[in-house]
Design an enzyme around this catalytic site. Structure first.
Site, mmCIF file in Angstrom:
data_model
loop_
_atom_site.group_PDB
_atom_site.id
_atom_site.type_symbol
_atom_site.label_atom_id
_atom_site.label_comp_id
_atom_site.label_asym_id
_atom_site.label_seq_id
_atom_site.Cartn_x
_atom_site.Cartn_y
_atom_site.Cartn_z
ATOM 1 N N ASN A 1 29.267 3.088 67.697
ATOM 2 C CA ASN A 1 29.524 3.704 66.400
ATOM 3 C C ASN A 1 28.396 3.334 65.449
ATOM 4 O OD1 ASN A 1 32.153 4.776 67.084
ATOM 5 N ND2 ASN A 1 32.897 2.666 66.988
ATOM 6 N N ASP B 1 30.696 -2.398 75.752
ATOM 7 C CA ASP B 1 30.166 -1.979 77.045
ATOM 8 C C ASP B 1 28.641 -1.982 77.089
ATOM 9 O OD1 ASP B 1 32.824 -1.295 77.962
ATOM 10 O OD2 ASP B 1 32.668 0.488 76.693
ATOM 11 N N HIS C 1 30.045 8.700 65.987
ATOM 12 C CA HIS C 1 30.548 8.055 67.204
ATOM 13 C C HIS C 1 29.931 8.763 68.402
ATOM 14 C CE1 HIS C 1 33.269 6.369 70.231
ATOM 15 N NE2 HIS C 1 33.447 7.612 70.669
ATOM 16 N N SER D 1 29.744 18.575 95.917
ATOM 17 C CA SER D 1 30.681 19.383 95.115
ATOM 18 C C SER D 1 30.261 19.520 93.657
ATOM 19 C CB SER D 1 32.101 18.800 95.204
ATOM 20 O OG SER D 1 32.545 18.779 96.539
ATOM 21 N N GLY E 1 33.057 8.967 77.471
ATOM 22 C CA GLY E 1 34.418 9.299 77.868
ATOM 23 C C GLY E 1 34.881 8.684 79.166
ATOM 24 N N ARG E 2 34.255 7.606 79.591
ATOM 25 C CA ARG E 2 34.623 6.965 80.855
ATOM 26 C C ARG E 2 35.261 5.615 80.604
ATOM 27 N NH1 ARG E 2 29.969 8.149 85.368
ATOM 28 N NH2 ARG E 2 29.397 10.255 84.691
ATOM 29 N N SER F 1 30.064 8.542 72.821
ATOM 30 C CA SER F 1 30.590 7.900 74.020
ATOM 31 C C SER F 1 30.457 8.853 75.196
ATOM 32 C CB SER F 1 32.053 7.500 73.824
ATOM 33 O OG SER F 1 32.878 8.654 73.729
ATOM 34 N N SER G 1 31.839 2.842 81.351
ATOM 35 C CA SER G 1 32.076 3.192 79.948
ATOM 36 C C SER G 1 30.874 2.823 79.082
ATOM 37 C CB SER G 1 33.319 2.464 79.431
ATOM 38 O OG SER G 1 33.490 2.691 78.048
#
Length: 286
Positions: free
Chosen positions: A168, A199, A154, A117, A158-159, A156, A164
């Site tokens: 920074n 993380d 910053h 998908s 977004g998880r 990231s 994750s």
């Protein structure tokens, strides 16, 4: 770094510079900065920050299957695109000093993977705010200091949970030019987090504490080369990225990109791979 210095020596030897309305030759980086400043007073214009492109086919030789197990079978050829824009919050009357906000996003999209998908397997978001100063200072021997910046970044994906990734940084950068050759040096300092909330506590082992970016414009063709964490890691955990853009129409360019090393995106910051892609670009470094 040696490859960048060699490129500087070779490329700066032959220069085809743009000309202004009076016929005066204008170096590529100086021309870009002048065009940017001309947009600052127009509230309906957002200025390109980094290159804006889409690789319609981007081959990856080493996808980490353990990370992406939730997606099932991933294809090694996908779509990669970058969107990067900036706007001034304040600009001095001389337009040499300004406070700017920028946003960049890089996405890796399994567009051709109909079995799964067509998921977006990774997207990195990078807002930043920085002071930008254009000294236009003559250093001699044909070199100019064109730009100096300092700010906060910053980044990231977004998880949440085990997937994750974020960090920074306080980042500075300077950009030099010689003819149509531009050289940018960007050191940064990571703002540390509590180990239990971090993380990716070892991310600077792989992404280092800065990068060097070189770009050269030959007619309507632009070549760029990025080196990150190579000297710092003793050439064990670094990365190199090169690109070439060439004209297709007045506004659209063909775009070729090659990457090898660690950190092709945040979730793979400690994973080594090599990618090669081709597509189109709307803007480049020069």
């Amino acid at each position: 770094m040696r490859s960048l210095l060699l490129a500087a020596a070779v490329l700066s030897s032959g220069q085809l510079m743009a000309q202004d309305e009076t016929g005066t030759e204008v170096p590529a980086l100086e021309e870009r900065l002048a065009n940017e400043r001309n947009t600052y007073e127009n509230p309906f214009v957002m200025t390109p920050h980094k290159p804006n492109y889409i690789l319609l086919g981007n081959y990856n030789d080493n996808l980490p299957e353990d990370i992406y197990a939730q997606y099932g079978d991933l294809q090694d050829t996908e779509v990669k695109f970058q969107l990067s824009l900036k706007i001034p919050a304040w600009v001095s009357k001389s337009k040499k000093l300004g406070l700017l906000f920028a946003y960049s996003q890089v996405s890796h999209w399994q567009a051709y993977n109909k079995k799964e998908s067509s998921p977006f397997r990774e997207t990195n978001y990078e807002p930043e705010v920085f002071l930008s100063w254009r000294p236009d200072y003559d250093l001699g021997a044909g070199w100019n200091l064109q730009l100096a910046q300092f700010g906060f970044v910053h980044q990231s994906n977004g998880r949440g949970g085990d997937l994750s990734r974020s960090w920074n940084r306080i980042k500075a950068s300077v950009a030099f030019e010689k003819g149509n050759f531009g050289l940018g040096i960007s050191p940064w300092y990571r703002i540390h987090e509590d180990r239990e909330n971090d993380d990716n506590h070892d991310i600077t082992d792989f992404l280092g504490h800065g990068k060097v970016q070189a770009a050269y414009k030959l007619g309507n063709h632009t070549f760029s080369l990025m080196s990150r964490n190579n000297l710092e890691s003793g050439f064990s955990k670094g990365a190199v990225e090169g690109s070439w853009s060439f004209p297709i129409t007045e506004r659209v360019k063909g775009y070729v990109q090659f990457f090898t090393g660690y950190g092709s995106n945040l979730i793979e910051y400690n994973h080594y791979n090599t990618t090669a892609g081709v597509g189109i670009a709307l803007t480049d470094w020069l």
